[in-house]
Enzyme design. Structure first.
Site, mmCIF file in Angstrom:
data_model
loop_
_atom_site.group_PDB
_atom_site.id
_atom_site.type_symbol
_atom_site.label_atom_id
_atom_site.label_comp_id
_atom_site.label_asym_id
_atom_site.label_seq_id
_atom_site.Cartn_x
_atom_site.Cartn_y
_atom_site.Cartn_z
ATOM 1 N N ASP A 140 -17.344 26.627 -41.304
ATOM 2 C CA ASP A 140 -18.456 27.106 -42.129
ATOM 3 C C ASP A 140 -18.337 28.593 -42.452
ATOM 4 O OD1 ASP A 140 -18.875 27.837 -39.485
ATOM 5 O OD2 ASP A 140 -20.686 26.654 -39.232
ATOM 6 N N ASN B 87 -30.492 23.482 -31.565
ATOM 7 C CA ASN B 87 -31.210 22.336 -32.129
ATOM 8 C C ASN B 87 -30.270 21.150 -32.347
ATOM 9 O OD1 ASN B 87 -29.708 23.230 -34.258
ATOM 10 N ND2 ASN B 87 -31.418 23.747 -35.595
ATOM 11 N N HIS C 188 -27.322 21.373 -33.845
ATOM 12 C CA HIS C 188 -26.468 21.446 -35.044
ATOM 13 C C HIS C 188 -24.995 21.592 -34.670
ATOM 14 C CE1 HIS C 188 -27.123 26.088 -35.339
ATOM 15 N NE2 HIS C 188 -25.904 25.876 -34.921
ATOM 16 N N GLU D 106 -27.787 20.995 -39.901
ATOM 17 C CA GLU D 106 -29.055 21.133 -39.184
ATOM 18 C C GLU D 106 -29.725 19.771 -39.024
ATOM 19 O OE1 GLU D 106 -29.767 23.933 -37.973
ATOM 20 O OE2 GLU D 106 -29.194 25.572 -39.285
#
Ligand code: F6R
Length: 244
Positions: A67, A136, A138, A143
């Site tokens: 990313d 979370n 990810h 996400e």
């Protein structure tokens, strides 16, 4: 899925670097999928050490990063391009033209996402994908959501990710609001996945990811469906496993 229990962060970094080094030795022209964030820093340090000791050769290695923030130039010290140069590329003999990172400065997101997917398929796919785990759940910047995103796409970062990443920026407003990321489908196509997780603050989410239901609300839970995943986690990150 194989789970390696590391004593602490240093041990985790050594074990992860050994697994990556083994991949490079077995297939010198392999494609490594690389990650940024704080967790892999120790792993990259160990890889650099192996290279400096003459135990590892990156001259034929190719790489594709997971990313990149949207809107940061390559020379911005918070861009993932800068991170990879700083922590790995400039210290080893990898050819920069063999390294690939989404272009955060490409304004046409559709074009950039299709280009990046093609880069990965032209490389013949990723042999070993290194992943960290977000609080979370990810992976990359995938996400929690209602469905698993398949291919490289542009995401709006969640408030929790912006909060977690603001430690690297002067102020929260400086954290980019969007990023380009490989999709869950892109990640799942890697032939092997190495997930590294450190710290007690990740214990709950690691447990949910590996032992909970497979759901896009916990993106990493999809890894339960991959046929070749190695998890290296330290005692602190595995603390929920000992309790249960
Ligand atoms: C980084 C990435 C992210 C991080 C995750 C964990 O390329 O894709 O998914 O792996 O946010 O970050 P750290 O290691 O900083 O806790």
């Amino acid at each position: 899925m194989k789970l390696y229990r590391a004593l602490d962060y240093k041990d985790l970094s050594r074990k992860a670097a050994n697994l990556i080094a083994a991949q490079v030795m077995m297939k010198p022209d392999c494609v490594l999928g690389l990650a940024t964030g704080s967790t892999p820093i120790g792993t990259y340090e160990q890889l650099v050490e192996k290279y400096q000791n003459g135990d590892l050769d990156f001259k034929e290695v190719k790489s594709a990063n997971l990313d990149e923030y949207r809107g940061l130039t390559k020379d911005n010290d918070q861009s993932y391009y800068y991170f990879m140069n700083h922590h790995l590329f400039k210290h080893v003999n990898i050819h920069l033209e063999n390294t690939n990172i989404p272009n955060g400065m490409e304004p046409d997101s559709k074009k950039e996402c299709l280009r990046y997917e093609k880069v990965i398929s032209d490389l013949g796919g990723v042999d070993l994908q290194l992943l960290g785990l977000g609080h979370n759940g990810h992976i990359g910047f995938n996400e929690p959501s209602e469905s698993f995103d398949q291919i490289t796409h542009c995401v709006d970062l969640t408030p929790s990710t912006i909060e977690a990443n603001k430690r690297f920026f002067e102020k929260a407003e400086d954290v980019p609001k969007q990023a380009y990321t490989m999709g869950i489908g892109t990640i799942m196509q890697a032939r092997k996945i190495l997930l590294i997780v450190s710290g007690e603050d990740k214990a709950d989410i690691l447990y949910q990811s590996l032992c909970g239901p497979i759901t896009p609300h916990v993106p990493a839970s999809v890894l339960q469906l991959h046929k070749d995943v190695v998890v290296v986690a330290d005692e602190a990150a595995l603390s929920k496993f000992s309790e249960k």
